[in-house]
Motif scaffolding. Structure first.
Motif, mmCIF file in Angstrom:
data_model
loop_
_atom_site.group_PDB
_atom_site.id
_atom_site.type_symbol
_atom_site.label_atom_id
_atom_site.label_comp_id
_atom_site.label_asym_id
_atom_site.label_seq_id
_atom_site.Cartn_x
_atom_site.Cartn_y
_atom_site.Cartn_z
ATOM 1 N N THR A 30 -12.367 -14.789 13.359
ATOM 2 C CA THR A 30 -13.512 -14.163 12.715
ATOM 3 C C THR A 30 -13.034 -12.820 12.165
ATOM 4 N N LEU A 31 -13.117 -12.660 10.874
ATOM 5 C CA LEU A 31 -12.628 -11.443 10.218
ATOM 6 C C LEU A 31 -13.710 -10.369 10.195
ATOM 7 N N THR A 32 -13.282 -9.134 10.381
ATOM 8 C CA THR A 32 -14.182 -7.987 10.224
ATOM 9 C C THR A 32 -14.176 -7.588 8.745
ATOM 10 N N PRO A 33 -15.151 -6.781 8.316
ATOM 11 C CA PRO A 33 -15.109 -6.286 6.930
ATOM 12 C C PRO A 33 -13.805 -5.519 6.639
ATOM 13 N N ALA A 34 -13.307 -4.762 7.617
ATOM 14 C CA ALA A 34 -12.043 -4.041 7.423
ATOM 15 C C ALA A 34 -10.876 -5.013 7.251
ATOM 16 N N ASP A 35 -10.892 -6.112 8.004
ATOM 17 C CA ASP A 35 -9.842 -7.130 7.855
ATOM 18 C C ASP A 35 -9.854 -7.702 6.442
ATOM 19 N N GLU A 36 -11.047 -7.993 5.937
ATOM 20 C CA GLU A 36 -11.147 -8.562 4.592
ATOM 21 C C GLU A 36 -10.609 -7.609 3.540
ATOM 22 N N VAL A 37 -10.929 -6.331 3.666
ATOM 23 C CA VAL A 37 -10.405 -5.331 2.719
ATOM 24 C C VAL A 37 -8.880 -5.303 2.805
ATOM 25 N N PHE A 38 -8.346 -5.297 4.017
ATOM 26 C CA PHE A 38 -6.893 -5.286 4.221
ATOM 27 C C PHE A 38 -6.255 -6.517 3.571
ATOM 28 N N LEU A 39 -6.842 -7.683 3.783
ATOM 29 C CA LEU A 39 -6.256 -8.927 3.288
ATOM 30 C C LEU A 39 -6.299 -9.046 1.771
ATOM 31 N N ARG A 40 -7.311 -8.503 1.143
ATOM 32 C CA ARG A 40 -7.453 -8.630 -0.315
ATOM 33 C C ARG A 40 -6.308 -7.953 -1.069
ATOM 34 N N LYS A 41 -5.602 -7.052 -0.429
ATOM 35 C CA LYS A 41 -4.495 -6.384 -1.123
ATOM 36 C C LYS A 41 -3.322 -7.327 -1.381
ATOM 37 N N PHE A 42 -3.328 -8.487 -0.731
ATOM 38 C CA PHE A 42 -2.258 -9.449 -0.954
ATOM 39 C C PHE A 42 -2.475 -10.262 -2.232
ATOM 40 N N ARG A 43 -3.600 -10.075 -2.888
ATOM 41 C CA ARG A 43 -3.996 -10.565 -4.214
ATOM 42 C C ARG A 43 -4.084 -12.076 -4.375
ATOM 43 N N ARG A 44 -2.982 -12.775 -4.522
ATOM 44 C CA ARG A 44 -3.024 -14.221 -4.773
ATOM 45 C C ARG A 44 -3.705 -14.935 -3.610
ATOM 46 N N ALA A 45 -4.494 -15.945 -3.899
ATOM 47 C CA ALA A 45 -5.251 -16.679 -2.877
ATOM 48 C C ALA A 45 -4.341 -17.206 -1.765
ATOM 49 N N GLN A 46 -3.190 -17.736 -2.141
ATOM 50 C CA GLN A 46 -2.243 -18.266 -1.162
ATOM 51 C C GLN A 46 -1.802 -17.182 -0.185
ATOM 52 N N ASN A 47 -1.504 -16.005 -0.716
ATOM 53 C CA ASN A 47 -1.049 -14.907 0.139
ATOM 54 C C ASN A 47 -2.175 -14.332 0.994
ATOM 55 N N VAL A 48 -3.368 -14.256 0.426
ATOM 56 C CA VAL A 48 -4.509 -13.743 1.188
ATOM 57 C C VAL A 48 -4.789 -14.655 2.382
ATOM 58 N N LEU A 49 -4.839 -15.958 2.145
ATOM 59 C CA LEU A 49 -5.129 -16.891 3.232
ATOM 60 C C LEU A 49 -3.968 -16.962 4.224
ATOM 61 N N GLY A 50 -2.749 -16.951 3.737
ATOM 62 C CA GLY A 50 -1.586 -16.961 4.641
ATOM 63 C C GLY A 50 -1.545 -15.721 5.516
ATOM 64 N N ALA A 51 -1.817 -14.574 4.932
ATOM 65 C CA ALA A 51 -1.844 -13.330 5.701
ATOM 66 C C ALA A 51 -3.003 -13.359 6.706
ATOM 67 N N ALA A 52 -4.127 -13.964 6.317
ATOM 68 C CA ALA A 52 -5.270 -14.075 7.237
ATOM 69 C C ALA A 52 -4.916 -14.925 8.457
ATOM 70 N N VAL A 53 -4.182 -15.994 8.235
ATOM 71 C CA VAL A 53 -3.748 -16.828 9.361
ATOM 72 C C VAL A 53 -2.834 -16.015 10.281
ATOM 73 N N GLN A 54 -1.903 -15.272 9.708
ATOM 74 C CA GLN A 54 -1.013 -14.448 10.529
ATOM 75 C C GLN A 54 -1.792 -13.363 11.272
ATOM 76 N N LEU A 55 -2.734 -12.737 10.585
ATOM 77 C CA LEU A 55 -3.560 -11.686 11.183
ATOM 78 C C LEU A 55 -4.332 -12.211 12.392
ATOM 79 N N SER A 56 -4.784 -13.440 12.330
ATOM 80 C CA SER A 56 -5.552 -14.048 13.409
ATOM 81 C C SER A 56 -4.659 -14.622 14.502
ATOM 82 N N ALA A 57 -3.520 -15.178 14.114
ATOM 83 C CA ALA A 57 -2.625 -15.821 15.078
ATOM 84 C C ALA A 57 -1.944 -14.816 16.000
ATOM 85 N N LEU A 58 -1.603 -13.649 15.503
ATOM 86 C CA LEU A 58 -0.874 -12.683 16.326
ATOM 87 C C LEU A 58 -1.637 -12.297 17.594
#
Length: 197
Positions: A30-58
């Motif tokens: 479950t992403l926080t609003p701050a997480d979403e802002v952080f993730l959007r900097k990765f721009r491309r959809a593939q990178n945003v979702l991949g970074a989100a998986v890493q952010l949650s998995a760690l």
């Protein structure tokens, strides 16, 4: 001679994503609003979702498996819905290992995690030695050590690699614990004593 602590199947399980339950799904994916802002900097959809998986998995696992697109489908789906992306956007993420590694470095910093250094190894040694006096199971001590590292926000070394062998072989239980633990891990460092992991 050291004995095997984990089977090949168990080692593979320690390197990859496990099945996920509903509670873990909600707690870690479950992403926080701050997480979403952080993730959007990765721009491309593939990178945003991949970074989100890493952010949650760690925080969930204490490390991030190399094969990020192999994350549980329910977890990827939950993240994709929160980010307004398609699950298919994750396909191919991490094909360029440097991209995944660069994203993970940023995520580690954002979450306040750290790589293990000498002081973390010493603290882990003390923790494991105290537990080794209570428990005579190398696999249980390993799991307790992983929980300890996760609670301290220290990334667990990769299983099967030299850093893992040095971490486990050099741990206090391996050196000073009950006989079964001394048999389960070498007293020597991995350069001098290959452990059959």
């Amino acid at each position: 001679m050291a004995t095997r602590v984990f089977s090949d199947e168990e080692l593979e399980g320690l390197r990859s994503f496990p099945a996920i339950g509903k509670d873990e799904l909600i707690r870690y994916f479950t992403l926080t609003p701050a997480d979403e802002v952080f993730l959007r900097k990765f721009r491309r959809a593939q990178n945003v979702l991949g970074a989100a998986v890493q952010l949650s998995a760690l925080p969930w696992l204490g490390f991030v498996p190399d094969d990020v697109p192999a994350a549980p489908p329910a977890a990827v789906g939950r993240l994709a819905r929160q980010l307004g992306l398609a699950v298919a956007d994750l396909a191919g993420y991490g094909e360029r290992e440097q991209t995944r590694t660069d994203h993970l470095k940023e995520i580690v910093e954002y979450l306040g995690w750290k790589q293990p250094k000498a002081i973390e190894h010493k603290e882990l040694d003390e923790f494991l030695l105290a537990r080794a006096m209570e428990h005579d199971s190398p696999s249980l001590l390993f799991r307790l050590g992983c929980e300890y590292l996760r609670s301290a926000k220290v990334i667990r070394p990769g299983v099967g690699g030299a850093s893992f062998k040095c971490w486990w072989e050099g741990s206090a239980p391996a050196r000073c614990g009950p006989p079964s633990l001394r048999q389960a891990a070498c007293v020597s460092r991995c350069e001098r004593c290959p452990v059959p992991f």
